[in-house]
Design a protein around this motif. Structure first.
Motif, mmCIF file in Angstrom:
data_model
loop_
_atom_site.group_PDB
_atom_site.id
_atom_site.type_symbol
_atom_site.label_atom_id
_atom_site.label_comp_id
_atom_site.label_asym_id
_atom_site.label_seq_id
_atom_site.Cartn_x
_atom_site.Cartn_y
_atom_site.Cartn_z
ATOM 1 N N ALA A 131 0.833 -1.201 0.000
ATOM 2 C CA ALA A 131 0.000 0.000 0.000
ATOM 3 C C ALA A 131 0.869 1.253 0.000
ATOM 4 O O ALA A 131 0.576 2.230 -0.715
ATOM 5 C CB ALA A 131 -0.922 -0.008 1.221
ATOM 6 N N ASN A 132 1.950 1.219 0.769
ATOM 7 C CA ASN A 132 2.888 2.340 0.812
ATOM 8 C C ASN A 132 3.474 2.625 -0.562
ATOM 9 O O ASN A 132 3.574 3.766 -1.007
ATOM 10 C CB ASN A 132 4.001 2.017 1.812
ATOM 11 N N ARG A 133 3.862 1.567 -1.272
ATOM 12 C CA ARG A 133 4.476 1.737 -2.593
ATOM 13 C C ARG A 133 3.455 2.169 -3.643
ATOM 14 O O ARG A 133 3.741 3.016 -4.493
ATOM 15 C CB ARG A 133 5.166 0.439 -3.035
ATOM 16 N N ILE A 134 2.251 1.586 -3.589
ATOM 17 C CA ILE A 134 1.231 1.947 -4.570
ATOM 18 C C ILE A 134 0.806 3.398 -4.388
ATOM 19 O O ILE A 134 0.692 4.159 -5.351
ATOM 20 C CB ILE A 134 0.023 0.995 -4.463
ATOM 21 N N LEU A 135 0.588 3.810 -3.139
ATOM 22 C CA LEU A 135 0.224 5.200 -2.890
ATOM 23 C C LEU A 135 1.373 6.130 -3.267
ATOM 24 O O LEU A 135 1.153 7.230 -3.794
ATOM 25 C CB LEU A 135 -0.140 5.393 -1.407
ATOM 26 N N GLY A 136 2.594 5.690 -2.998
ATOM 27 C CA GLY A 136 3.752 6.518 -3.335
ATOM 28 C C GLY A 136 3.866 6.779 -4.824
ATOM 29 O O GLY A 136 4.336 7.838 -5.246
ATOM 30 N N MET A 137 3.409 5.817 -5.630
ATOM 31 C CA MET A 137 3.514 5.969 -7.081
ATOM 32 C C MET A 137 2.273 6.598 -7.696
ATOM 33 O O MET A 137 2.365 7.246 -8.743
ATOM 34 C CB MET A 137 3.762 4.601 -7.724
ATOM 35 N N SER A 138 1.113 6.414 -7.075
ATOM 36 C CA SER A 138 -0.124 6.902 -7.682
ATOM 37 C C SER A 138 -0.709 8.117 -6.978
ATOM 38 O O SER A 138 -1.282 8.997 -7.620
ATOM 39 C CB SER A 138 -1.163 5.786 -7.707
ATOM 40 N N LYS A 139 -0.566 8.174 -5.647
ATOM 41 C CA LYS A 139 -1.130 9.275 -4.859
ATOM 42 C C LYS A 139 -0.086 9.776 -3.858
ATOM 43 O O LYS A 139 -0.191 9.529 -2.644
ATOM 44 C CB LYS A 139 -2.381 8.803 -4.103
ATOM 45 N N PRO A 140 0.936 10.475 -4.316
ATOM 46 C CA PRO A 140 2.017 10.933 -3.427
ATOM 47 C C PRO A 140 1.522 11.763 -2.250
ATOM 48 O O PRO A 140 2.073 11.673 -1.157
ATOM 49 C CB PRO A 140 2.914 11.758 -4.353
ATOM 50 N N THR A 141 0.486 12.560 -2.484
ATOM 51 C CA THR A 141 -0.055 13.395 -1.400
ATOM 52 C C THR A 141 -0.629 12.533 -0.288
ATOM 53 O O THR A 141 -0.414 12.789 0.903
ATOM 54 C CB THR A 141 -1.137 14.343 -1.938
ATOM 55 N N TRP A 142 -1.366 11.506 -0.664
ATOM 56 C CA TRP A 142 -1.918 10.589 0.337
ATOM 57 C C TRP A 142 -0.804 9.852 1.064
ATOM 58 O O TRP A 142 -0.872 9.657 2.280
ATOM 59 C CB TRP A 142 -2.852 9.583 -0.332
ATOM 60 N N ALA A 143 0.198 9.430 0.295
ATOM 61 C CA ALA A 143 1.320 8.711 0.908
ATOM 62 C C ALA A 143 2.015 9.576 1.947
ATOM 63 O O ALA A 143 2.362 9.109 3.033
ATOM 64 C CB ALA A 143 2.313 8.278 -0.162
ATOM 65 N N ALA A 144 2.218 10.843 1.616
ATOM 66 C CA ALA A 144 2.870 11.757 2.553
ATOM 67 C C ALA A 144 2.004 11.971 3.792
ATOM 68 O O ALA A 144 2.504 12.025 4.922
ATOM 69 C CB ALA A 144 3.142 13.094 1.866
ATOM 70 N N MET A 145 0.701 12.061 3.586
ATOM 71 C CA MET A 145 -0.223 12.291 4.701
ATOM 72 C C MET A 145 -0.248 11.106 5.670
ATOM 73 O O MET A 145 -0.378 11.278 6.878
ATOM 74 C CB MET A 145 -1.623 12.549 4.144
ATOM 75 N N ILE A 146 -0.092 9.897 5.137
ATOM 76 C CA ILE A 146 -0.181 8.695 5.979
ATOM 77 C C ILE A 146 1.175 8.250 6.519
ATOM 78 O O ILE A 146 1.291 7.844 7.679
ATOM 79 C CB ILE A 146 -0.816 7.540 5.170
ATOM 80 N N PHE A 147 2.226 8.340 5.686
ATOM 81 C CA PHE A 147 3.485 7.692 6.026
ATOM 82 C C PHE A 147 4.657 8.627 6.321
ATOM 83 O O PHE A 147 5.659 8.166 6.871
ATOM 84 C CB PHE A 147 3.914 6.753 4.876
ATOM 85 N N ASP A 148 4.582 9.879 5.948
ATOM 86 C CA ASP A 148 5.763 10.737 6.089
ATOM 87 C C ASP A 148 6.228 10.895 7.535
ATOM 88 O O ASP A 148 5.421 10.977 8.461
ATOM 89 C CB ASP A 148 5.490 12.130 5.499
ATOM 90 N N GLY A 149 7.566 10.949 7.689
ATOM 91 C CA GLY A 149 8.169 11.207 8.999
ATOM 92 C C GLY A 149 7.817 10.150 10.028
ATOM 93 O O GLY A 149 7.827 8.947 9.762
ATOM 94 N N LYS A 150 7.454 10.616 11.213
ATOM 95 C CA LYS A 150 7.153 9.705 12.321
ATOM 96 C C LYS A 150 5.772 9.063 12.207
ATOM 97 O O LYS A 150 5.428 8.192 13.015
ATOM 98 C CB LYS A 150 7.286 10.448 13.652
ATOM 99 N N LYS A 151 5.006 9.478 11.206
ATOM 100 C CA LYS A 151 3.680 8.878 11.017
ATOM 101 C C LYS A 151 3.798 7.378 10.733
ATOM 102 O O LYS A 151 2.890 6.610 11.047
ATOM 103 C CB LYS A 151 2.949 9.572 9.876
ATOM 104 N N THR A 152 4.906 6.987 10.116
ATOM 105 C CA THR A 152 5.100 5.566 9.804
ATOM 106 C C THR A 152 5.092 4.729 11.076
ATOM 107 O O THR A 152 4.581 3.606 11.086
ATOM 108 C CB THR A 152 6.436 5.349 9.060
ATOM 109 N N TYR A 153 5.665 5.270 12.165
ATOM 110 C CA TYR A 153 5.694 4.521 13.427
ATOM 111 C C TYR A 153 4.278 4.275 13.951
ATOM 112 O O TYR A 153 3.990 3.225 14.531
ATOM 113 C CB TYR A 153 6.511 5.260 14.480
#
Length: 333
Positions: A131-153
């Motif tokens: 999901a991280n990779r698919i969002l990173g390639m198709s919806k970068p804004t969503w990926a940043a909102m969910i996974f960027d920085g400490k959000k991944t933890y």
């Protein structure tokens, strides 16, 4: 683990009471020795885990670990590492000795509880990775909102909590007769249904279903994204993004196949060779990331070689210890 808390010890759990026979008698009644296969399992587990250790250390390097995908891959790698200790090394020892549950009830119960929880946790981690990779390639804004920085933890707390939840469910136990980890310890054949682990079965069904759901709507998006990469990005960046996506896809696809086999085993009666094959597939599920990283991830492959202080020729080019990988330029999304 909840049954241990309720009854005070493993031996006092009614459904896991082995007092009818001695440990050796149980092995003679229901066990079967597999010396060559067991040795092969132990060798496989040791080799893969020895290869996994430097890869995990590479993922922890600051330049890589700041990326969300490497955080997820690290958790998945740790899960794989400890799972292989149980389903390869420990299982190999069980197979050599022709063990069943009542041969080593304490070790079997605890390890079965842990490995069941590890498997379910790895299923969720694999889905998060793709999901991280698919969002990173198709919806970068969503990926940043969910996974960027400490959000991944925060996101990674879900597979951790998932692991804890399954630690309090019915364990799987190994039978050398069927060469598989299963719900029933084969103590009371007429009570096999009482060992059924519903959450584990739901997890396996969910993995198969969710994987299809995740991939199907994004097929067109991914195809369009690759066209953009071809026309928009540099060859190095295009190659880097493609590698990371393929890694995530292969890891999740293997998890899906392993889950599907166990779903079939718990729904219909299957031949012994398929049950045995399911265990080898399970081992491959947790060992294949090592092969994927060393073949598709150039960053990990080069740094792996550097750590081992080897000179490896890739094609016609010798990579020195100072080689820098283009994958390092991959955006955080």
């Amino acid at each position: 683990m909840d049954s241990i808390i309720i009854y005070g010890s493993i031996e006092k759990i009614p459904l896991y009471n082995c007092s009818a026979h001695s440990a050796s008698e149980w092995s003679e009644l229901d066990g079967e020795k597999w010396p060559m296969v067991g040795a092969g399992l132990i060798a496989y587990g040791i080799v893969i885990d020895l290869l996994y250790l430097p890869i995990l250390l590479i993922m922890l390097e600051k330049e890589l670990f700041e990326k969300s995908c490497f955080k997820i891959m690290f958790l998945l790698g740790v899960t794989d590492f400890f799972t292989l200790i149980i389903i390869s090394i420990l299982t190999g020892w069980f197979a050599i000795n022709g063990a069943v549950y009542c041969t080593y009830p304490r070790i079997m119960y605890i390890s079965g509880t842990i490995v069941c929880a590890l498997w379910c946790s790895s299923c969720m981690s694999a889905l998060l990775l793709v999901a991280n990779r698919i969002l990173g390639m198709s919806k970068p804004t969503w990926a940043a909102m969910i996974f960027d920085g400490k959000k991944t933890y925060i996101v990674l707390m879900f597979p951790v909590l998932y692991f804890i939840f399954f630690m309090f469910n019915t364990p799987v136990v190994f039978s050398s007769k069927y060469f598989a980890w299963m719900y029933t310890p084969l103590i009371f054949p007429d009570r096999n249904l009482e060992y059924f682990n519903r959450p584990h079965t739901i997890n396996n069904f969910s993995v198969v279903t969710l994987t299809c759901i995740v991939y199907t709507p994004f097929r067109i998006i991914i195809a369009n994204q690759f066209k953009k990469l071809i026309h928009g990005d540099s060859p190095q960046l295009q190659n880097a993004k493609t590698q990371v996506f393929l890694q995530s896809t292969f890891i999740c696809a293997v998890n899906q196949f392993g889950s599907l086999i166990y779903v079939i085993m718990n729904v219909i009666v299957v031949p012994g060779w398929l049950i045995m094959s399911a265990h080898f597939i399970w081992q491959f599920v947790h060992g294949c990331p090592v092969l994927i990283y060393l073949t598709l991830n150039e960053t990990i492959r080069v740094r792996f070689v550097q750590k081992l202080k080897l000179n490896v020729i890739f094609g016609n080019k010798v990579l020195p210890s100072t080689t820098t990988n283009t994958t390092m330029n991959t955006p955080n999304n």
